[in-house]
Scaffold this motif. Sequence first.
Motif, mmCIF file in Angstrom:
data_model
loop_
_atom_site.group_PDB
_atom_site.id
_atom_site.type_symbol
_atom_site.label_atom_id
_atom_site.label_comp_id
_atom_site.label_asym_id
_atom_site.label_seq_id
_atom_site.Cartn_x
_atom_site.Cartn_y
_atom_site.Cartn_z
ATOM 1 N N ALA A 90 -12.562 0.726 -8.729
ATOM 2 C CA ALA A 90 -11.776 1.366 -7.668
ATOM 3 C C ALA A 90 -10.320 0.949 -7.764
ATOM 4 O O ALA A 90 -10.005 -0.247 -7.746
ATOM 5 C CB ALA A 90 -12.336 0.991 -6.306
ATOM 6 N N SER A 91 -9.429 1.926 -7.841
ATOM 7 C CA SER A 91 -7.998 1.654 -7.971
ATOM 8 C C SER A 91 -7.311 1.719 -6.614
ATOM 9 O O SER A 91 -7.562 2.630 -5.826
ATOM 10 C CB SER A 91 -7.351 2.666 -8.913
ATOM 11 N N VAL A 92 -6.432 0.744 -6.358
ATOM 12 C CA VAL A 92 -5.613 0.753 -5.152
ATOM 13 C C VAL A 92 -4.146 0.828 -5.573
ATOM 14 O O VAL A 92 -3.738 0.219 -6.554
ATOM 15 C CB VAL A 92 -5.863 -0.489 -4.268
ATOM 16 N N VAL A 93 -3.372 1.606 -4.817
ATOM 17 C CA VAL A 93 -1.964 1.797 -5.164
ATOM 18 C C VAL A 93 -1.125 0.623 -4.660
ATOM 19 O O VAL A 93 -1.592 -0.209 -3.878
ATOM 20 C CB VAL A 93 -1.417 3.114 -4.586
ATOM 21 N N SER A 94 0.116 0.582 -5.126
ATOM 22 C CA SER A 94 1.047 -0.465 -4.710
ATOM 23 C C SER A 94 1.131 -0.531 -3.184
ATOM 24 O O SER A 94 1.176 0.497 -2.501
ATOM 25 C CB SER A 94 2.438 -0.197 -5.287
ATOM 26 N N LEU A 121 -5.926 -3.119 -9.432
ATOM 27 C CA LEU A 121 -4.680 -3.154 -8.679
ATOM 28 C C LEU A 121 -3.620 -2.404 -9.481
ATOM 29 O O LEU A 121 -3.105 -2.918 -10.474
ATOM 30 C CB LEU A 121 -4.236 -4.600 -8.430
ATOM 31 N N GLU A 122 -3.309 -1.194 -9.064
ATOM 32 C CA GLU A 122 -2.273 -0.421 -9.764
ATOM 33 C C GLU A 122 -0.938 -0.694 -9.077
ATOM 34 O O GLU A 122 -0.459 0.065 -8.261
ATOM 35 C CB GLU A 122 -2.589 1.074 -9.750
ATOM 36 N N GLY A 123 -0.353 -1.824 -9.426
ATOM 37 C CA GLY A 123 0.866 -2.298 -8.784
ATOM 38 C C GLY A 123 0.557 -3.478 -7.896
ATOM 39 O O GLY A 123 -0.577 -3.939 -7.836
ATOM 40 N N LYS A 131 7.902 4.917 -11.116
ATOM 41 C CA LYS A 131 6.996 4.652 -9.996
ATOM 42 C C LYS A 131 5.925 5.724 -9.826
ATOM 43 O O LYS A 131 4.883 5.479 -9.214
ATOM 44 C CB LYS A 131 7.781 4.521 -8.698
ATOM 45 N N GLY A 132 6.174 6.944 -10.337
ATOM 46 C CA GLY A 132 5.208 8.004 -10.132
ATOM 47 C C GLY A 132 5.007 8.252 -8.647
ATOM 48 O O GLY A 132 5.968 8.469 -7.900
ATOM 49 N N ALA A 133 3.753 8.171 -8.189
ATOM 50 C CA ALA A 133 3.437 8.415 -6.779
ATOM 51 C C ALA A 133 3.239 7.117 -6.003
ATOM 52 O O ALA A 133 2.405 7.045 -5.096
ATOM 53 C CB ALA A 133 2.197 9.295 -6.673
ATOM 54 N N HIS A 134 3.994 6.086 -6.362
ATOM 55 C CA HIS A 134 3.947 4.819 -5.646
ATOM 56 C C HIS A 134 5.166 4.708 -4.730
ATOM 57 O O HIS A 134 6.259 5.175 -5.066
ATOM 58 C CB HIS A 134 3.918 3.638 -6.622
ATOM 59 N N ASP A 135 4.974 4.059 -3.595
ATOM 60 C CA ASP A 135 6.048 3.867 -2.625
ATOM 61 C C ASP A 135 7.058 2.867 -3.176
ATOM 62 O O ASP A 135 6.723 1.697 -3.386
ATOM 63 C CB ASP A 135 5.442 3.346 -1.317
ATOM 64 N N PRO A 136 8.301 3.291 -3.416
ATOM 65 C CA PRO A 136 9.287 2.368 -4.000
ATOM 66 C C PRO A 136 9.599 1.182 -3.096
ATOM 67 O O PRO A 136 10.057 0.132 -3.580
ATOM 68 C CB PRO A 136 10.525 3.243 -4.208
ATOM 69 N N ALA A 316 0.588 13.304 -8.001
ATOM 70 C CA ALA A 316 0.090 12.198 -7.172
ATOM 71 C C ALA A 316 -1.406 12.004 -7.370
ATOM 72 O O ALA A 316 -2.220 12.217 -6.477
ATOM 73 C CB ALA A 316 0.405 12.468 -5.707
ATOM 74 N N GLY A 317 -1.770 11.632 -8.579
ATOM 75 C CA GLY A 317 -3.175 11.443 -8.887
ATOM 76 C C GLY A 317 -3.834 12.751 -9.281
ATOM 77 O O GLY A 317 -3.189 13.807 -9.373
ATOM 78 N N GLY A 318 -5.143 12.687 -9.527
ATOM 79 C CA GLY A 318 -5.884 13.852 -9.980
ATOM 80 C C GLY A 318 -6.886 14.325 -8.948
ATOM 81 O O GLY A 318 -7.151 13.645 -7.949
#
Length: 387
Positions: A90-94, A121-123, A131-136, A316-318
Motif C-alpha cells: 500500500a502506497s501513501v503519498v507525501s 512511503l512515496e515521499g 513532485k507530480g501529484a504530491h503536495d509541495p 494524479a495516479g491511475g
Amino acid sequence: MLLRGRVIFGDRPTLADGVVAIDGERITYAGPSASCPFPLDKAEQVPIITPGLIDVHHHGGAGGTYADDPQAAITAATHHHHMGSTTLIASVVSATHEQMQANIDALAPLVHDGVLDGIHLEGPFISCEKKGAHDPNVIVPGNPAWFTDWCERGNGAVRSITLAAETAHFDELITLCRSFNVVPSVGHTDADADQTRHALQADERAGRIRGPWTTTHLFNAMNGIHHRVPGPIPYLLDLAKAGQTTVELIADGVHVQPDIVRMTADAAGDGLILITDSMAAAGLSDGDYVLGTLDVTVTDGVARLKTDDGSEGAIAGGTSRLIFNVQRCIVDYGLDERQIIRAATSRPAELYGLKDRGRLATGMRADVLVLTATYELTQVIRNGKVL
C-alpha cells in the motif's frame, strides 16, 4: 482443488498442459499433467492459470485510499484482491511527519493481519521540481530521524520508500533502509545521470553488500532522455538489465506511451516490474476524488489534479487494475507473456523477499488466477479461498 490448463509460471517455461493442485492454503502440485499425482478426472479444465498478481505501488481503489482510515484501506485492498492482485504493498503519498505517523499507525495492523503485505512511503523526501501529484507544502529534505520513527512505528510493516536521488542525507537513509529491511526506490527526482549513478552506489560507499533497489514509476516524475543529456533513465535501465535494480512501469495506456512500454520491456529484461499507481477512483466512474490533500478530477478514466484556472493538471495516479495492465501488455502491445506475468508476480515477490508468493510451486501460498484465452480474469484464489 485441481485446475488443468495452460500454466504461465512466469519464473519458468510455460506448460501447454499443466495442473495446479490446491489443498487448504497451499499449492500441493504445479507441473505437467502427465506427472500429476492426483486423479486428472477431478481436474477443472480452464484456459490459463497464473500466479496471483502482486501490486507493489498503488494508493487505493473502489473509493478507498491508503491513509489514516483503516476501513477505507480495507475497501481498497478488498477491491484489488477481487481483481486478481492477491498481494499488495500500500502506497501513501507525501504528508507531514505527524500525518505519516497516523497513516502508518492505521495501516500497519492491516499488514500484520494479512490484509496488506507492506507499506510504501512515496515521499516526502522527494523533489519539488518533480513532485507530480504530491503536495509541495509537505515535501522536505531527507530526515533520518523521521524515517527511523516511521519504521519503528510500523514494526516491519514499512517495506519501501521513494527517495529523490539528490535528497539530503541520502546515504544515511539507505543505511537505515538496510537496517529496517526497507527497499529504497529512486523516484520523483530531478537528478541527472551522474547524480543517479552516485546515489545507487551508496551500498558500495558504505562497504556493504549491495542490497535491493527499485525505481518509482520509470519515466514519470523524472528527467527524460535527451541524446546529449541522458538523465537517469538509461542508467537505471542498464542496472535493471544487469539485475542490480528493478524498474516500475505503469502500463495503463495513460502514463507511458505503448512504444516506450515495449522499449522498456526489451531494455529492462528481467528487471521489469508492472504497477498500477492506482488511486481511489480505480473501479469507479469519472468524478471528483482526493489524493492525499489534493483534489483530483477523473475524466475518461484519467485522473488529474484540479487547477485554479481550469487548465490540465498533472496526472494524479491511475485508475486501472494490474490485471488490465497485464492484459494490455500482452494483447495490445504484443509483449512476451512470460516476461509480463513474471513482472507482475515472481519478480516483485523476489524484490520484497516474499518467499511464499508470486510462484506456482509446491508449498507456496495458494494465490492463483484463472484467465480466459485472451487474459481476462475469471477466477481469483487468494490464500486458498475463492474470492
